[in-house]
Design a protein around this motif. Structure first.
Motif, PDB file in Angstrom:
ATOM      1  N   GLN A 186      50.380  32.150  50.887  1.00  0.00           N
ATOM      2  CA  GLN A 186      49.566  32.043  49.677  1.00  0.00           C
ATOM      3  C   GLN A 186      48.537  33.155  49.534  1.00  0.00           C
ATOM      4  OE1 GLN A 186      48.355  28.572  47.546  1.00  0.00           O
ATOM      5  NE2 GLN A 186      49.044  27.307  49.232  1.00  0.00           N
ATOM      6  N   GLY A 187      48.044  33.681  50.649  1.00  0.00           N
ATOM      7  CA  GLY A 187      47.094  34.791  50.526  1.00  0.00           C
ATOM      8  C   GLY A 187      47.754  35.945  49.794  1.00  0.00           C
ATOM      9  N   LEU A 188      48.957  36.266  50.205  1.00  0.00           N
ATOM     10  CA  LEU A 188      49.724  37.332  49.557  1.00  0.00           C
ATOM     11  C   LEU A 188      49.930  37.026  48.071  1.00  0.00           C
ATOM     12  CD1 LEU A 188      51.623  39.776  49.396  1.00  0.00           C
ATOM     13  CD2 LEU A 188      53.388  38.414  50.543  1.00  0.00           C
ATOM     14  N   ALA A 189      50.309  35.797  47.765  1.00  0.00           N
ATOM     15  CA  ALA A 189      50.585  35.431  46.373  1.00  0.00           C
ATOM     16  C   ALA A 189      49.306  35.437  45.537  1.00  0.00           C
ATOM     17  CB  ALA A 189      51.259  34.059  46.322  1.00  0.00           C
ATOM     18  N   THR A 190      48.200  35.068  46.153  1.00  0.00           N
ATOM     19  CA  THR A 190      46.918  35.100  45.446  1.00  0.00           C
ATOM     20  C   THR A 190      46.491  36.545  45.220  1.00  0.00           C
ATOM     21  OG1 THR A 190      46.383  33.075  46.658  1.00  0.00           O
ATOM     22  CG2 THR A 190      44.589  34.135  45.469  1.00  0.00           C
ATOM     23  N   ALA A 191      46.740  37.369  46.207  1.00  0.00           N
ATOM     24  CA  ALA A 191      46.394  38.784  46.092  1.00  0.00           C
ATOM     25  C   ALA A 191      47.131  39.448  44.927  1.00  0.00           C
ATOM     26  CB  ALA A 191      46.707  39.504  47.405  1.00  0.00           C
ATOM     27  N   VAL A 192      48.345  39.013  44.678  1.00  0.00           N
ATOM     28  CA  VAL A 192      49.084  39.550  43.528  1.00  0.00           C
ATOM     29  C   VAL A 192      48.311  39.277  42.236  1.00  0.00           C
ATOM     30  CG1 VAL A 192      51.181  39.220  42.132  1.00  0.00           C
ATOM     31  CG2 VAL A 192      51.363  39.484  44.604  1.00  0.00           C
ATOM     32  N   GLY A 193      47.731  38.089  42.141  1.00  0.00           N
ATOM     33  CA  GLY A 193      46.911  37.767  40.974  1.00  0.00           C
ATOM     34  C   GLY A 193      45.673  38.654  40.894  1.00  0.00           C
ATOM     35  N   MET A 194      45.060  38.915  42.036  1.00  0.00           N
ATOM     36  CA  MET A 194      43.889  39.806  42.047  1.00  0.00           C
ATOM     37  C   MET A 194      44.271  41.186  41.545  1.00  0.00           C
ATOM     38  SD  MET A 194      42.175  38.866  45.715  1.00  0.00           S
ATOM     39  CE  MET A 194      41.513  37.223  46.066  1.00  0.00           C
ATOM     40  N   ALA A 195      45.414  41.668  42.021  1.00  0.00           N
ATOM     41  CA  ALA A 195      45.859  43.003  41.611  1.00  0.00           C
ATOM     42  C   ALA A 195      46.233  43.013  40.129  1.00  0.00           C
ATOM     43  CB  ALA A 195      47.049  43.436  42.472  1.00  0.00           C
ATOM     44  N   MET A 196      46.819  41.919  39.658  1.00  0.00           N
ATOM     45  CA  MET A 196      47.127  41.826  38.219  1.00  0.00           C
ATOM     46  C   MET A 196      45.835  41.859  37.404  1.00  0.00           C
ATOM     47  SD  MET A 196      50.160  38.925  38.136  1.00  0.00           S
ATOM     48  CE  MET A 196      50.310  38.962  36.340  1.00  0.00           C
ATOM     49  N   ALA A 197      44.835  41.133  37.874  1.00  0.00           N
ATOM     50  CA  ALA A 197      43.549  41.094  37.176  1.00  0.00           C
ATOM     51  C   ALA A 197      42.946  42.495  37.124  1.00  0.00           C
ATOM     52  CB  ALA A 197      42.606  40.130  37.899  1.00  0.00           C
ATOM     53  N   GLU A 198      43.012  43.188  38.241  1.00  0.00           N
ATOM     54  CA  GLU A 198      42.423  44.533  38.291  1.00  0.00           C
ATOM     55  C   GLU A 198      43.109  45.459  37.295  1.00  0.00           C
ATOM     56  OE1 GLU A 198      41.699  48.680  39.498  1.00  0.00           O
ATOM     57  OE2 GLU A 198      43.621  47.639  39.304  1.00  0.00           O
ATOM     58  N   ARG A 199      44.440  45.404  37.225  1.00  0.00           N
ATOM     59  CA  ARG A 199      45.158  46.288  36.292  1.00  0.00           C
ATOM     60  C   ARG A 199      44.767  45.954  34.844  1.00  0.00           C
ATOM     61  NH1 ARG A 199      46.149  50.980  37.550  1.00  0.00           N
ATOM     62  NH2 ARG A 199      44.163  50.346  38.435  1.00  0.00           N
ATOM     63  N   HIS A 200      44.589  44.671  34.561  1.00  0.00           N
ATOM     64  CA  HIS A 200      44.203  44.268  33.202  1.00  0.00           C
ATOM     65  C   HIS A 200      42.784  44.758  32.876  1.00  0.00           C
ATOM     66  CE1 HIS A 200      43.825  41.888  29.561  1.00  0.00           C
ATOM     67  NE2 HIS A 200      42.674  41.412  30.021  1.00  0.00           N
ATOM     68  N   LEU A 201      41.866  44.510  33.791  1.00  0.00           N
ATOM     69  CA  LEU A 201      40.474  44.888  33.528  1.00  0.00           C
ATOM     70  C   LEU A 201      40.307  46.407  33.547  1.00  0.00           C
ATOM     71  CD1 LEU A 201      38.733  42.066  35.604  1.00  0.00           C
ATOM     72  CD2 LEU A 201      38.974  42.197  33.114  1.00  0.00           C
ATOM     73  N   ASN A 202      41.119  47.063  34.377  1.00  0.00           N
ATOM     74  CA  ASN A 202      41.126  48.533  34.367  1.00  0.00           C
ATOM     75  C   ASN A 202      41.541  49.032  32.989  1.00  0.00           C
ATOM     76  OD1 ASN A 202      43.212  50.979  34.572  1.00  0.00           O
ATOM     77  ND2 ASN A 202      41.531  51.359  36.008  1.00  0.00           N
ATOM     78  N   ALA A 203      42.587  48.416  32.448  1.00  0.00           N
ATOM     79  CA  ALA A 203      43.057  48.837  31.117  1.00  0.00           C
ATOM     80  C   ALA A 203      42.010  48.528  30.044  1.00  0.00           C
ATOM     81  CB  ALA A 203      44.371  48.133  30.785  1.00  0.00           C
ATOM     82  N   ARG A 204      41.262  47.458  30.270  1.00  0.00           N
ATOM     83  CA  ARG A 204      40.268  47.056  29.268  1.00  0.00           C
ATOM     84  C   ARG A 204      38.969  47.856  29.385  1.00  0.00           C
ATOM     85  NH1 ARG A 204      37.721  40.939  29.100  1.00  0.00           N
ATOM     86  NH2 ARG A 204      35.971  41.432  27.728  1.00  0.00           N
ATOM     87  N   PHE A 205      38.551  48.120  30.637  1.00  0.00           N
ATOM     88  CA  PHE A 205      37.236  48.730  30.829  1.00  0.00           C
ATOM     89  C   PHE A 205      37.274  50.188  31.274  1.00  0.00           C
ATOM     90  CE2 PHE A 205      36.291  44.166  31.250  1.00  0.00           C
ATOM     91  CZ  PHE A 205      35.248  44.063  30.339  1.00  0.00           C
ATOM     92  N   GLY A 206      38.448  50.661  31.698  1.00  0.00           N
ATOM     93  CA  GLY A 206      38.556  52.057  32.091  1.00  0.00           C
ATOM     94  C   GLY A 206      38.326  52.300  33.574  1.00  0.00           C
ATOM     95  N   ASP A 207      38.796  53.466  34.041  1.00  0.00           N
ATOM     96  CA  ASP A 207      38.729  53.828  35.460  1.00  0.00           C
ATOM     97  C   ASP A 207      37.315  53.834  36.024  1.00  0.00           C
ATOM     98  OD1 ASP A 207      41.423  54.105  35.712  1.00  0.00           O
ATOM     99  OD2 ASP A 207      41.440  56.296  35.679  1.00  0.00           O
ATOM    100  N   ASP A 208      36.363  54.199  35.203  1.00  0.00           N
ATOM    101  CA  ASP A 208      35.008  54.343  35.734  1.00  0.00           C
ATOM    102  C   ASP A 208      34.382  53.008  36.113  1.00  0.00           C
ATOM    103  OD1 ASP A 208      35.285  57.015  35.369  1.00  0.00           O
ATOM    104  OD2 ASP A 208      34.197  57.088  33.464  1.00  0.00           O
ATOM    105  N   LEU A 209      34.797  51.954  35.441  1.00  0.00           N
ATOM    106  CA  LEU A 209      34.221  50.630  35.739  1.00  0.00           C
ATOM    107  C   LEU A 209      35.098  49.791  36.660  1.00  0.00           C
ATOM    108  CD1 LEU A 209      32.596  49.445  32.376  1.00  0.00           C
ATOM    109  CD2 LEU A 209      31.523  50.461  34.387  1.00  0.00           C
TER     110      LEU A 209
END
Lengths: 648, 648
Positions: free
Chosen positions: B113-136
């Protein structure tokens, strides 16, 4: 012949206004080649021991299976049943149901599980083959699986297990049509399935799923492999259904009258709805009759085999007359010796008497062998070099293990049991449910059953699991209180008509049973009477029965007459007579329940004005004794709560 | 420096007399290179938005993480905590617990489950990166996973999802030591993990897990890949622990005093137990301080970014002032229009008001989008070409979906919701539990909630699931009765401190709520009063509330004063005042509960002498109306049962 499957599937789904024609029409060619040229079965004897097993893992395509059963001559599926697809009382429910329709080897629908159950069937076959020899047991397990099956996590556990145990009798036909409910499968899946199976040790090939000659060739190749085999059948979903063919909308019910008409015309199928022309039906029945001849030939030879009787008894699930002698003696001795022990060890002790006496028992664990006490000396390890071994190292695969256990039970000849920590029953829950629905006789050994787990903390401490499984129909949940009850519960489990779960402690607990016979089988009973008319009844299960008995002593010392009821199995209690149940619940004015778990359901014993001593939330990480104290689940805590209620 | 991890792990496990030194000692070198050279974190600010996430999926190796947190200067783990490893009240529980110990990103222990939860964290990061940009937003998620993690089925769902969404910010360090609890991992696993991950679209490499230079080189390579990365770190379990090093018995606690002494001597570690020499501690703290400088530099730049405030609000989980305006208006309108609708559609209607108003909402489904009504027009599809899309096609991966949702919530900035059929909650249950334990704010949309499923049959009809989830601490289970209640439940769910589950019908049901405000938030309330003093109280949830109201009409027509109580959320009801609860339960002499599910738990409302109308076992395949009739869950059935009880 394949068109007969297609037309019946279209028509049945259309009439039911629900269901799936996509897979049956797409896989009709694959199924036709398999059921006319390769599959070993006899419509006249669906339970022939040495038949091939056919599992439709993509169970939503149930019409494929119903069409095959009807066409080849199984009595279980009439044309009326096909007309009544998905209707009350028909043998053709929305998803195939084991026990409901002869010829259905496994209840499927929850994706991935058919494949995982089939792995258990193949494991069973290899074991029984090793035990009885090629002449009595030598068959394949064939699986049709879809994209959804292969996305489910349990498919990974299943294919890894099959790879590890090199199940060369298992052949998976993957309906590689790139369509799921949401649209193209690539919306959610871009992995390479062939490489994935190869990485797990399978032989793999891809084939045109509509070319009969190529399909026959690849199946000929498959049955010769010395590995499990996966064949990716490139198919077009709803093949033959005009614009829906190969389309991302071709998965489920959405054909209109005129589309069906057009599809029939394009196939050159000029017959009334739900009518299969005589020549085509004859060709199908001839395939069925070939199977009958094969079965009869097998039977003639088998009857001369010295092990035939033994195989027949094993497949019938019969116990030897003396199967429980040693266990009964052990119970008798334990009533006298009153051992203090963890019930997981008590379970190990029971198994040490059962495993040698019952050859059908195949044990195992999801990588917790030493902790769950499931290994009995001398069982041998189930492995590729020698499938006669009776202990399976399933790896850290709780779900795959439970599904494989179902498969072994469905195959017949085996009563599987295996263990993990109770908290990980969450992982195996979908298979436990399917086993309950199918009435598969398996025993789930679930240890470390409360905050008694101690230092491992709340991730490893079940608090809601007892309630969650007591709610599941068709499953006996046993939580025994000591050595005697544990042995009695094992006995009840092995005589049950479906799955059982033994919920067992990590920590040592004192004996509470010093007399009586087969009391656990009643589900609940008075384990310690009050001195005089009871003012307090304490209800408990498992490790808390001894806590209740200790509280009883404290209360009696204070002049409060108290009785204790042990409740090892709630659904067996529910099945008792009203008079017995009333006598067990009793009429003491104060009713207390104690269990190191949440309260849900205990009102059944104590009403909604009773006192519950137990958990209100998750546990914590600390030595077990400390946790029981911190959470107030002690004799003192129970006595204090009872006294407070007596005073009101 | 790595030896500091090893010695602390050995000593803490030895003192606790339980736990695992095998993984911490084996992975000490990998962790040292990662935490001193690559991981982006600040011990002074564990919740820094743009930190790398580090997930110890093999959670039993918790001492590795505690040692790292202590050594690098996190205040949350003192040397006393390490001495009190696995003891009551310490910040060092047996398995890492999110929310309990700052610096622990995720509760782990249930493998995979740690691995599977981490996938969600990485998905969140890609989404927020797209929303807020590399600098944030621009960071990695690092995972340490063991053999057990990769055997669990959920690992398949996780790595497939990561491959499909090409999460190039996710790096998995596989502790490739070939040892599990039962012995060599090959006892149960012979698959090729590198090939397996490659088949799912990952970049893969193998490395000597004890060679710091090679480890640094491979991590440098990993952070540059445009794919998710798996590195198989060849390690020796219990590295440094003498005979246990690399041994199949090296997994868990089993070192003796003299072995520890010998191990310390072999390492040249001549310090008192639980003592790290100043120079080594300084080197570790210097790594931590480097992170502090990085964080400060980021903060200085970020504060000048026009989107900084928005990011901060998102990470804090704040709602805009008008976030619920449209929903409130919708509730008001529905009180008047009294629509007849399926509650799954009611949920879709609520979402159509919420999704535009709350940018944090990320929706999805496990391949049942059209059936579970989770997609709102204009959300956009989450995909590699554009991670700003707010709808995720998770595929047929219920468990992986639920775990990824947890990961998104833990990452922050996102409130995930997603849907599947209620019966498949069994598949996602382990992640729902972990979310409840962590208090992760996610919303599970569970439709097709009873025999109302109809033709799909018992495999698809939940009967025990309501009870099973009502038993789970920390999870709000909502079963709303109509459009108004569904909207109220959505509102309550979004204001909850942890996970919620909405349990919704497939079939259309009439409105029952015509007045009142926020009543569902009380958990249970009288939805329809009796004419006069109530003789009968009927308690119901969801689709059975309208059945109860219809029964009420029949009973009132016969002169039996009857009231109806709707119980949309039991644990919210439990939290009300005793006076309120008593008033809702009332004192009508006859209490009836009706729910298209098993009875377990309903005694809480009706006592153990009440009348329950519902399911006694599994359902069947037929149209829904027919099933409700056959199983007696109708207004007539409820009225008859109530009358029989009144007559007694």
């Amino acid at each position: 012949m394949a068109d007969a499957i297609r037309v019946l599937s279209m028509e049945a789904v259309h009439r039911a206004k629900s269901g799936h024609q996509g897979m049956p029409m797409g896989m009709a060619d694959v199924a036709t080649v398999l059921w006319t040229k390769f599959l070993r079965y006899d419509p006249k004897k669906p339970d022939w021991a040495d038949r091939d097993r056919f599992v439709l893992s993509a169970g939503h395509g149930s019409m494929l299976l119903y069409a095959l059963l009807h066409l080849t001559g199984f009595k279980s599926v009439s044309m009326d049943d096909i007309k009544n697809f998905r209707q009350w009382g028909a043998s053709t429910p929305g998803h195939p149901e084991y026990g409901h329709t002869a010829g259905v080897e496994c209840t499927t629908g929850p994706l991935g599980q058919g494949l995982a159950t089939a792995v258990g069937m193949a494991m069973a076959e290899r074991h029984l083959n090793a035990r009885f020899g090629d002449d009595l047991v030598n068959h394949k397990t064939w699986v049709i699986a879809g994209d959804g099956c292969l996305m489910e996590g349990v498919s990974h556990e299943a294919i890894s297990l099959a790879g590890r145990f090199n199940l060369n009798n298992l052949i998976v036909l993957f309906d590689d049509n790139n369509v799921t409910i949401d649209g193209w499968a690539t919306l959610a899946e871009t992995g390479d399935q062939l490489k994935r199976f190869a990485a797990a040790g399978w032989a793999v090939k891809s084939v045109d799923g509509h070319d009969h000659a190529k399909l026959a060739a690849v199946m000929r190749w498959a049955v010769r492999q010395d590995k499990p085999v996966m064949i990716a059948c490139k198919t077009k979903v709803s093949r033959g259904a005009g614009a829906l063919e190969g389309d991302k909308h071709g998965h489920g019910y959405n054909l209109f009258d005129d589309q069906i008409k057009a599809a029939r015309e394009a196939m050159g199928w000029a017959h009334e709805p739900f009518t299969v022309p005589a020549d085509i039906k004859k060709a199908w029945e001839s395939a069925g009759r070939k199977g009958t001849r094969t079965r009869k030939a097998w039977e003639d030879a088998a009857k001369a085999n010295p092990k035939y009787e033994e195989l027949t008894a094993a497949m019938a699930g019969d116990f030897a007359d003396n199967a429980f002698e040693a266990l009964d003696a052990h119970i008798k001795a334990s009533l006298e010796s009153k051992p203090t022990d963890a019930t997981r060890s008590c379970s190990g002790a029971a198994l040490s008497h059962l495993v040698p006496a019952i050859p059908a028992l195949i044990g195992g664990s999801a990588d917790l062998t030493g902790s769950v006490n499931t290994l009995v000396k001398g069982m041998g390890t189930y492995d590729t070099a020698d499938y006669t071994g009776r202990y399976v190292h399933y790896g850290v695969r709780e779900f795959g293990m439970a599904a494989a256990m179902n498969g072994m039970a469905l195959h017949g000849g085996i009563i599987p049991y295996a263990g993990t920590f109770f908290v990980f029953s969450d992982y195996s829950r979908p298979a436990i449910r399917l086993g309950a629905l199918m009435g598969a006789k398996v025993v789930h050994v679930m240890t470390h059953d409360s905050i008694g787990v101690g230092e491992d903390g709340p991730t490893h401490q079940p608090v809601e699991h007892l309630a969650s499984f007591r709610a599941m129909p068709g499953l006996h949940v046993f939580r025994p209180a000591d050595m005697v009850e544990t042995a009695e519960c094992w006995k009840a489990a092995l005589h049950a008509g479906g799955p059982s779960m033994l919920v067992l402690t990590r920590q040592k607990i004192p004996a509470v049973r010093t007399s009586g016979e087969n009391l656990a089988q009643k589900g609940a009973y008075e384990v310690s009477a009050a001195q005089g008319e009871a003012v307090v009844s304490i209800f408990a299960s498992g490790s808390e029965v001894s806590v209740a008995v200790a509280a009883q002593k404290l209360l009696e010392a204070d002049g409060i007459a108290t009785r204790v009821v042990s409740t090892p199995c709630w659904d067996l209690f529910d099945a008792q007579t009203p008079a017995y149940k009333a006598s067990v619940i009793g009429d003491a004015p104060v009713k207390v329940a104690v269990e190191a778990a949440v309260s849900l359901g205990w009102e059944k014993f104590i009403g909604n004005d009773g006192v519950f001593v137990g958990m209100k939330g998750f546990g914590a990480s600390a030595p077990a004794d400390r946790l029981f104290k911190e959470f107030g689940i002690t004799a003192e805590g129970v006595a204090a709560a009872a006294k407070a209620a007596v005073r009101v």
